[in-house]
Design an enzyme around this catalytic site. Structure first.
Site, short mmCIF file in Angstrom:
data_model
loop_
_atom_site.label_atom_id
_atom_site.label_comp_id
_atom_site.label_asym_id
_atom_site.label_seq_id
_atom_site.Cartn_x
_atom_site.Cartn_y
_atom_site.Cartn_z
N GLY A 88 71.95 -12.20 8.80
CA GLY A 88 73.07 -11.41 8.30
C GLY A 88 73.04 -11.08 6.83
CD GLU A 89 72.20 -7.41 6.44
OE1 GLU A 89 73.19 -6.95 7.04
OE2 GLU A 89 71.05 -7.38 6.92
CB SER A 93 62.85 -12.12 5.17
OG SER A 93 63.76 -13.20 5.11
N GLY A 94 60.71 -14.80 5.75
CA GLY A 94 60.06 -15.93 5.08
C GLY A 94 59.63 -16.97 6.09
CG ASP A 144 76.51 -5.05 14.74
OD1 ASP A 144 77.57 -4.54 14.32
OD2 ASP A 144 76.50 -6.02 15.53
CG HIS A 145 75.59 -2.22 8.48
ND1 HIS A 145 75.50 -2.33 7.10
CD2 HIS A 145 74.38 -2.57 8.95
CE1 HIS A 145 74.28 -2.72 6.76
NE2 HIS A 145 73.59 -2.88 7.88
CG ASN A 177 77.33 -5.56 7.41
OD1 ASN A 177 77.88 -4.50 7.18
ND2 ASN A 177 76.01 -5.70 7.37
CE LYS A 190 56.53 -8.79 1.68
NZ LYS A 190 57.44 -9.77 1.02
#
Length: 322
Positions: A106-107, A173-174, A37-38, A110, A194
């Protein structure tokens, strides 16, 4: 046995092509599908970024069996969580129960487009947790009012609700994201094999729930052509999410990856026609405990030969191995 999925990557194909590809993937026997979804592609060479939710609606009508999923949607900046809840409920109805709502923090790539700035990582996770609560409340029916740290909801209600709300997945991610996913999600999402991420997810309540991974691949009968294409369109992938979540546009990713060599990409992404290399690339995900593994074929114009090869060779080899 693991399930193997097909990725509709909105960054590398237009909307009609994406729907045609997932129809073909269903015919080929993929177990599920996921959709990015970008608003922007990672690199200009990818060349696309249609609205994922319109694509998903069309895919729901064009297919009949294959599950559909956002991988992933950010419900905090570009979209308000109340709107995400409405979209997800509608998708569950359109797909007749085949939809899963994958969410993440999110990033910048975007989310910057709405002009609200890009919050720090810990704030993004706070926002994600609050958004999850809003979405869950709306899925339960009735009127929702919420006045929280990051979001306000005023007398909202979903008028079209499925009998069963879509399962919610959270990308991790963490440690903090694993804790949120373990408490609040129905499944976990990760793009790195991981086992420590899955272990942390289990400690916080995720034991026994599905875990969905994803990895890029580049099939081509010419291995050199596959490596060249993977380098051109996917060299950003090795940057890691601490970097990938922060850069604001394709130009930034081009600059950050200018010294990545084709051979570097080929070390982390299986390229060419050797089915055994693809099986070995999947093995770390299966070994870590992922129940569902989505593959991303690199190159929007190279989906049909990949799907044909996957139907004939790759999927049987994966099911035999795992």
């Amino acid at each position: 046995m693991a399930n193997f999925g097909y990725t509709m990557m909105t960054e590398q194909a237009g909307p009609r092509d994406l729907v045609e590809h997932v129809v073909r993937a269903e015919e080929a026997g993929f177990d599920f599908s996921v959709t990015s979804d970008h608003y922007f592609p990672w690199l200009e060479s990818q060349g696309h970024a249609p609205y994922a939710w319109s694509v998903l609606g069309a895919a729901a009508q064009a297919t009949s069996r294959i599950p559909l999923m956002t991988y992933v949607t950010c419900p905090t900046v570009r979209y308000h969580p109340a709107v995400v809840a409405q979209k997800a409920a509608t998708m569950q109805l359109l797909s007749e129960g085949r939809f899963r709502l994958g969410l993440g923090s999110g990033e910048n790539l975007n989310e910057h487009v709405v002009g609200g700035g890009w919050p720090a990582a810990h704030v993004r996770l706070e926002m994600l947790e609050e958004a999850l609560g809003i979405i869950r409340s709306l899925f339960e029916g009735g009127n929702v009012n919420h006045h929280g740290t990051h979001f306000d909801v005023e007398n909202a209600r979903l008028w079209d609700l499925p009998d069963e709300p879509p399962p919610i997945g959270v990308a991790v991610s963490g440690g903090r994201s694993c804790e949120i996913a373990g408490r609040l999600a129905d499944l976990v999402i990760a793009v790195e094999p991981k086992s420590e991420l899955l272990d942390a997810y289990d400690r916080h309540g995720g034991a026994g729930k599905p875990r969905i991974g994803q990895l890029p691949v580049c099939f081509d009968t010419d291995r050199d052509a596959a490596i060249k294409r993977a380098h051109d369109q996917f060299r950003w992938f090795g940057g890691g999410w601490k970097v990938n979540s922060e850069l604001p546009g394709p130009e930034g990713f081009a600059g950050a990856t200018q010294f990545v060599r084709p051979e570097d990409v080929a070390e982390s992404i299986p390229c060419g026609p050797d089915v055994d290399a693809f099986v070995e690339a999947v093995r770390p995900y299966a070994g870590a405990g992922f129940t569902d593994i989505a593959l991303v074929q690199i190159g929007g114009e190279h989906q049909e030969p990949y799907i044909e090869w996957a139907e004939r060779e790759l999927l049987p080899a994966l099911r035999s191995a795992f």
